[in-house]
Structures are given as C-alpha cells and as structure tokens.
Design a protein around this motif. Structure first.
Motif, mmCIF file in Angstrom:
data_model
loop_
_atom_site.group_PDB
_atom_site.id
_atom_site.type_symbol
_atom_site.label_atom_id
_atom_site.label_comp_id
_atom_site.label_asym_id
_atom_site.label_seq_id
_atom_site.Cartn_x
_atom_site.Cartn_y
_atom_site.Cartn_z
ATOM 1 N N VAL B 182 0.818 -1.217 0.000
ATOM 2 C CA VAL B 182 0.000 0.000 0.000
ATOM 3 C C VAL B 182 0.852 1.267 0.000
ATOM 4 N N GLY B 183 2.113 1.147 0.392
ATOM 5 C CA GLY B 183 2.943 2.343 0.513
ATOM 6 C C GLY B 183 4.090 2.397 -0.474
ATOM 7 N N MET B 184 4.025 1.540 -1.505
ATOM 8 C CA MET B 184 5.153 1.544 -2.448
ATOM 9 C C MET B 184 5.178 2.850 -3.248
ATOM 10 N N LYS B 185 6.365 3.150 -3.761
ATOM 11 C CA LYS B 185 6.544 4.414 -4.494
ATOM 12 C C LYS B 185 5.846 4.337 -5.853
ATOM 13 N N ALA B 186 5.827 5.448 -6.540
ATOM 14 C CA ALA B 186 5.298 5.459 -7.904
ATOM 15 C C ALA B 186 6.144 4.505 -8.754
ATOM 16 N N PRO B 187 5.521 3.736 -9.650
ATOM 17 C CA PRO B 187 6.265 2.725 -10.411
ATOM 18 C C PRO B 187 7.540 3.260 -11.065
ATOM 19 N N ARG B 188 7.518 4.478 -11.591
ATOM 20 C CA ARG B 188 8.703 5.018 -12.282
ATOM 21 C C ARG B 188 9.922 5.069 -11.367
ATOM 22 N N GLU B 189 9.681 5.179 -10.070
ATOM 23 C CA GLU B 189 10.786 5.249 -9.110
ATOM 24 C C GLU B 189 11.600 3.956 -9.078
ATOM 25 N N TYR B 190 11.011 2.883 -9.625
ATOM 26 C CA TYR B 190 11.710 1.590 -9.597
ATOM 27 C C TYR B 190 12.468 1.327 -10.898
ATOM 28 N N ALA B 191 12.483 2.296 -11.816
ATOM 29 C CA ALA B 191 13.144 2.110 -13.111
ATOM 30 C C ALA B 191 14.630 1.809 -12.902
ATOM 31 N N GLY B 192 15.098 0.730 -13.520
ATOM 32 C CA GLY B 192 16.518 0.377 -13.470
ATOM 33 C C GLY B 192 16.958 -0.244 -12.156
ATOM 34 N N LYS B 193 16.007 -0.561 -11.285
ATOM 35 C CA LYS B 193 16.384 -1.077 -9.962
ATOM 36 C C LYS B 193 16.146 -2.582 -9.850
ATOM 37 N N ARG B 194 16.871 -3.170 -8.926
ATOM 38 C CA ARG B 194 16.675 -4.583 -8.608
ATOM 39 C C ARG B 194 15.725 -4.631 -7.407
ATOM 40 N N VAL B 195 14.595 -5.286 -7.589
ATOM 41 C CA VAL B 195 13.517 -5.215 -6.600
ATOM 42 C C VAL B 195 13.189 -6.611 -6.075
ATOM 43 N N PHE B 196 13.165 -6.767 -4.780
ATOM 44 C CA PHE B 196 12.752 -8.035 -4.152
ATOM 45 C C PHE B 196 11.341 -7.846 -3.593
ATOM 46 N N ILE B 197 10.433 -8.713 -4.021
ATOM 47 C CA ILE B 197 9.050 -8.651 -3.541
ATOM 48 C C ILE B 197 8.808 -9.851 -2.634
ATOM 49 N N VAL B 198 8.438 -9.594 -1.399
ATOM 50 C CA VAL B 198 8.151 -10.673 -0.456
ATOM 51 C C VAL B 198 6.667 -11.011 -0.583
ATOM 52 N N GLY B 199 6.379 -12.198 -1.103
ATOM 53 C CA GLY B 199 4.987 -12.607 -1.273
ATOM 54 C C GLY B 199 4.717 -13.023 -2.704
ATOM 55 N N LYS B 200 4.006 -14.140 -2.849
ATOM 56 C CA LYS B 200 3.693 -14.645 -4.192
ATOM 57 C C LYS B 200 2.194 -14.851 -4.367
ATOM 58 N N ARG B 201 1.421 -13.985 -3.748
ATOM 59 C CA ARG B 201 -0.013 -14.008 -4.007
ATOM 60 C C ARG B 201 -0.325 -12.903 -5.005
ATOM 61 N N ASN B 202 -1.613 -12.579 -5.151
ATOM 62 C CA ASN B 202 -1.990 -11.640 -6.211
ATOM 63 C C ASN B 202 -1.333 -10.268 -6.066
ATOM 64 N N SER B 203 -1.213 -9.750 -4.836
ATOM 65 C CA SER B 203 -0.623 -8.412 -4.709
ATOM 66 C C SER B 203 0.850 -8.439 -5.101
ATOM 67 N N GLY B 204 1.562 -9.520 -4.756
ATOM 68 C CA GLY B 204 2.965 -9.643 -5.148
ATOM 69 C C GLY B 204 3.120 -9.739 -6.649
ATOM 70 N N PHE B 205 2.297 -10.585 -7.263
ATOM 71 C CA PHE B 205 2.380 -10.738 -8.723
ATOM 72 C C PHE B 205 1.908 -9.474 -9.443
ATOM 73 N N GLU B 206 0.952 -8.757 -8.837
ATOM 74 C CA GLU B 206 0.501 -7.509 -9.461
ATOM 75 C C GLU B 206 1.655 -6.508 -9.540
ATOM 76 N N ILE B 207 2.383 -6.373 -8.434
ATOM 77 C CA ILE B 207 3.526 -5.456 -8.428
ATOM 78 C C ILE B 207 4.580 -5.922 -9.431
ATOM 79 N N ALA B 208 4.883 -7.226 -9.393
ATOM 80 C CA ALA B 208 5.914 -7.760 -10.291
ATOM 81 C C ALA B 208 5.544 -7.496 -11.745
#
Lengths: 141, 501
Positions: B182-208
């Motif tokens: 709920v508090g993640m940054k705007a998607p553009r802020e993740y450009a070029g970054k290596r991102v670890f997402i904890v969770g493999k349910r719908n919210s995790g896959f949605e972010i991925a």
C-alpha cells in the motif's frame, strides 16, 4: 539463522508429525496450511460429505462422532481426517467443535503431493496409524 | 452542506459502517426489505478500497459487455462480477456502460464510478466523513455504542463493512522497515532497480507484473510454491492476468520466482537492502543485495477495538474476525460483517476451495442474504416464499443449478433451498449459506449448490434434509454446464422423489 517469530511455525515445530522438519520447511508447511476457526457445536468434518481435509488442532477440542455417538475426543496437537484424505473417501464420522476451535487444514486435493514432498511427515503418520492398528488388534485379541 | 448529511448521531435499529461495495450492498438490500438503518463512513464518497486500489489501476474481476444471456438479467450477474445487485432494471448491470471497451477487466476509476452510480441510482444514503473511533456496550440497554467523529450512534445490531485493506506485514525481522504494497513508491521510481518482492499471491504478482517494464530485475520470494488460479480452480490463487512474471521466470528471462523462507532484511550501508533467505522446495541459503524490497504479505481487517469488546479473531494473529455462517460474530452476537471481511465465514470449503467472499462477485450475495436474514430473524419481516408445485421442483432446482449467479459465484457456499412447509406445501426458502443449511436443525428441505471438485469437475450438489439428517448427493457434470438434461432430471428425481411424496 535468526528464526522468524511466526506463531504458526512455532506451533508446528511442537507437533510430533512435523518434528523432523527444519525451520525453512516448517515455514513452507505453515504457508501450505489454511487456518480455520470454528465455534462451539460447529461441524468440522461431516460424515458422508465429499471434499474434506486433514485437520490439525491448534487450540480447542473436538468430539469424533459416528451417527451422533461420541467415539473419541481430540485436543491440541492432534489431527483428524487423515483416513478420509488418504483413501479419497468421505469421512465416516462427524467431528464437532466442543468449544472455540482453531485448526490448520490441508485440503484433500493437496494431501498426496504434500505427503510425497515431505516423506518424514508421511513416515510419522504411518507410525501413528501403526499404533492405532496395534491397539485395535490388542483390543480384538 | 453539513445540514444535508443524513443519519445524524442517535439511536438506530442497525448501523452499517463502511461505504465500499459491501456497505452499499447491505444498505441497499436492507432498505428494499424495509429495515431502518444508518450508514456511516470515514470516506468522503462511495467506493471503499476501489477509491485507491488496485495500485496498478486495473481490476482482476471481469465484466463481460457481451454475454451469452441478456444484459441486466439475473443470469447476467454471473458474467458481470463488478456491478452490485439491484432489484430494479435501472439499478442492475451499471458497470458495462461505464467501461471504455479496451478490457473486460474494469479500470479502478471505472469501478469507483460504478459504485458511485449504484449508490446514486439505488438511493443508498451514507453519512460521509463520519469516522467510527471506538465501540462499547451499554450494559443497561444491551445496545452497542459507536463513538464517531460526529458523535455517538446507538444500535442493537451493527454491520461492519470495513474492508480488508489495512497493511499486514509478515513477522520477518527487518520487513517492517521496507515499503508495504500500500505504501510503495510510484512505479517510475523503480526504473533500473533490482527489486525483491516478499509474497507470491496476487498483490505480489501484481507489483511484479507492473514493474516488468521498469525494474532491472524482479525477484519474488515466499516459502510456498506459487498457487495458480488455473491449476487450483480458485480466484484466491494467483490470477492468470498477473502471470507474466511467472512466465518470465520459467523461460529464464531474468525474473526469479523463488520458494524461500525469508529470514531477515537488513539495510546495506550506503543504500539498498540485503535479503537473507533459505530455500524451501530446494534447500540452501540465499542472499540477495537489492535496491528495493516491497512487502506484499497481505492485509488485515481494521477492527479497531472490536477484539476488546470480545469479537473473536483468527488467521495469523487476528487478521479476520471469526464468523458464523450468517456472518455474525460467534463471541459477540449482534455484531455482523459485510464485504470482503466475510471471507472469515469459511463455509464448507470443500476440496479446500474458498468462497469468493473476498471479492465483489461473491460478497454482494452474502450482503443480500444477510439483509434477508436480519429482516427475517430480527425484525419479523418475511420475504415472499413462493409456493412450488411438486411436479415442478426438479426442473426448478436444475435450472437454478444451471443459471443462478449466487450458486456459480459462491460455489459450495450459497445454495438455493426449498422447504416442506406443513401448512403451505413446498416453498422456495431462498438463497441461504450452505453451511447453515447442512448443520442447523430445520424442516425437511432440499438445497442445491454448484461445486468444483479437486479435479476441476464442476457439478451440482444436492443436500437433502430429512427428519433432521442431511445427506449429500452429487450429480454429474456437463461439458457445457447445462444441468437440465434427462440424466440430471432422472437422478435428482430419484434423490428427492420420496421426500416430495
């Protein structure tokens, strides 16, 4: 390694069935089981109904009833539903919550894959079944 | 203007808290039954979670503008998972005209507009900007007292439709220091970054999925292998729409989807995070240095002080309130729930399949059934119970099994029920929770549900209550999901024939 302070993982670690599993696998198991809550008098397993599961009691007590006659009582750390799940047949007993009851559940369709992926759990379950068989044979003899 | 706001503080028979789809539906249905109630909401407008989520602005529940049945009919609800349930033509199927036609998944703004439209045309009144703060029981009168920013509301029955949108962070050391979904940054802020997402349910896959065109690498990790909706036949598992990251992983495109217990998350001096994990399905220690970590570990219900009032909770330390089959707190009678919180009323959960009570297309039916239950049991308001001729029962029940949206959207959870009334003969007893039907005492009766078994086979299930005992009978499936053929008629007649005689 620092263990994650996860209540369910700690609970599972104390169950005989999962005694051989290292911490990461216990975490996987804890995420594979579904937590359910039942109030007093609610049926958990229903005699003759399809699609049941294997239930592990986290808190509370249940009554195992065949045709409304109590055959056994089970409490924290014990499990039920394994015969139905292993044979793929509806339960031959009702299991009813004797008070507020919290369980972890492994659904029937997932049981075979789960047990094959965790052979130590399967072995412990076989030991429990063997003990029941021995008791039944002694009773008969 | 403040003077135009409805429902000033005071005493009401029922108070509904929340103006998301659950609150709107239960209020609408209560009004249609003539049950007086107040609705309060901390928001400024209708929509609940859809005023903000999903983060990437597109739903995972579909609305088909062109369906095999007439738009706006009852049968159409099965194909429109997002409109609320109206009792008049102008209140039904409000979503399709609001969608721009580019996807059968509405955008978040379209959904928000749909809910506002329903509230407007359906006449659902809400006191907005009124925040529920505290709850107590008046021991003298037995009433609940809801303290709000506008004053006190007193009621015998309270329905909490407060969503399940409060962030819940798994108890992993260090995870509380990183952003939650709920508090993640705007998607553009993740450009070029290596991102670890904890969770493999719908919210995790949605972010991925949303970060695939931006992130340098996406890594998803959680202890259990990902469950896919197409494999386990459930909307509770990761939906097909979000599976591009999974395909990327399987085809070695750079994304990683790992089965690993996350041990701890530590900040790296100078920037970034170190994630320590242990493989589960493939044992071994794993360490990742990443730019960002996002906790997609789920949500909990904002119950405020209800647990202090005695409301029992469960699920990982209390993320959900425990509920009876009619969505009432078993520990504090008179406290009810509506909306996505009703996923805490487990139901039959046959073959491990949960209800769709976490989503609009499931809980809208719970809300309507709850309104009927409250009207019937608490206010003595009886809905119409049409009489059925014995010769028409088999055809009626099989038609329900074939087309009833309640049965298809809430499989093994809601059922069409008929009862044998000694005075009137066979009567339609409406849509009821199946768990209540099979476990509670009652007259001789029949319930029909739709069920999917562990192999994905979809079929009608018939439950016959006769002299207090309930038996289950499964009817065959049909490739086209039409259960009205000769074989089904013969089997159902054999099952209920004796009872009807």
């Amino acid at each position: 390694m620092v263990a994650a302070p996860d209540e369910i993982v700690d609970l599972l670690a104390g169950f005989v069935l999962f005694a051989d599993l290292p911490r990461p696998q216990l975490e996987e198991v804890s995420h594979s089981l579904d937590e359910q809550w039942f109030s007093e008098g609610q049926r958990v397993l229903r005699q003759g109904f399809t699609g049941s599961g294997l239930y592990f009691i986290v808190d509370g007590e249940v009554s195992v009833e065949v045709d409304r006659t109590q055959r056994a009582r089970l409490g924290r750390g014990e499990y039920f539903g394994e015969v139905s799940v292993l044979l793929g047949e509806p339960p031959v007993a009702d299991v009813v919550a004797l008070g507020p009851l919290r369980c972890l559940v492994l659904a029937e369709p997932e049981a075979e894959g789960f047990l094959k992926a965790h052979p130590t759990v399967m072995y412990r379950m076989m030991q429990a079944q063997a003990r029941r068989l021995r008791t039944a044979n002694l009773f008969r003899g | 203007m403040a003077s135009e706001r409805p429902f000033p503080p005071g005493s009401y028979p029922v108070v509904v808290v929340g103006s998301g789809p659950g609150g709107l539906q239960v209020s609408y249905s209560l009004s249609r039954l003539g049950v007086e109630h107040a609705v309060i909401s901390s928001d400024e407008a209708p929509g609940g979670m859809f005023r903000r989520f999903p983060l990437f602005q597109r739903l995972i529940t579909w609305t088909k503008p062109y369906a095999p049945v007439e738009l706006g009919s009852r049968e159409y609800e099965r194909y429109d998972w997002n409109s609320l349930l109206g009792e008049e033509p102008s209140h039904r199927a409000v979503m399709p005209p609001l969608m721009d036609g580019t996807s059968y998944f509405p955008s978040r703004p379209e959904m928000e507009r749909g809910l506002a439209t329903f509230a407007e045309v359906g006449g659902v009144r809400v006191r907005y900007g009124c925040t529920w703060k505290r709850t107590r029981r008046d021991e003298a009168t037995g009433e609940f007292v809801l303290e709000t920013t506008d004053g006190e509301y007193r009621c015998r029955l309270a329905v909490f439709a407060v969503g399940m949108t409060e962030p819940w962070t798994a108890p992993i050391p260090g995870l509380d220091r990183v952003a939650h979904y709920v508090g993640m940054k705007a998607p553009r802020e993740y450009a070029g970054k290596r991102v670890f997402i904890v969770g493999k349910r719908n919210s995790g896959f949605e972010i991925a999925d949303g970060l695939l065109p931006l992130a340098r690498q996406v890594i998803l990790g959680s202890p259990r292998p990902a469950r896919l909706s197409v494999m386990v036949h459930s909307t509770a598992a990761a939906r097909a729409r979000y599976l591009q990251p999974y395909e990327d992983h399987v085809l070695a495109g750079g994304t990683l989807v790992l089965d690993a217990a996350i041990d701890r998350v530590e900040p790296i001096p100078g920037g970034g995070w170190r994630v320590h994990a242990a493989g589960t399905t493939r044992p071994g220690d794993l360490v990742f240095d990443v730019d960002e970590v996002i906790a997609a570990t789920g949500f909990k219900t904002p119950l405020r002080d209800l647990p202090d009032l005695g409301v029992a909770t469960f699920f990982q330390g209390g993320r959900l309130p425990a509920q009876t089959p009619y969505w009432e707190s078993p520990s504090v009678p008179g406290i009810y729930f509506a909306g996505s919180v009703t996923q805490g009323s487990i139901g039959m959960k046959k073959y491990g399949s949960p209800s769709n009570s976490a989503a609009v297309h499931g809980f809208r039916y719970n809300a309507r059934a709850l309104a009927g239950h409250l009207a019937r049991t608490r206010f003595g308001i009886q809905s119409e119970r049409p009489r059925l001729e014995p010769g028409g029962v088999v055809e009626y029940l099989l038609r329900e099994a074939t087309v009833a949206p309640e049965l298809w959207n809430q499989q093994s959870y809601l059922a069409r029920t008929i009862e044998l009334d000694p005075g009137r003969g066979i009567v339609d007893a409406g849509i009821r929770p199946l768990a209540a039907f099979v476990d509670e005492a009652g007259p001789d009766a029949v319930a029909v549900a739709v069920e999917t078994d562990g192999d994905g086979d979809i079929h009608p299930a018939v439950y016959v209550r006769w002299e207090g005992r309930v038996d289950e009978h499964l009817l065959p499936s049909d490739q086209q999901h039409d259960f009205g053929g000769a074989e089904h008629r013969a089997q159902l007649a054999a099952v209920i024939g004796d009872l009807l005689e």
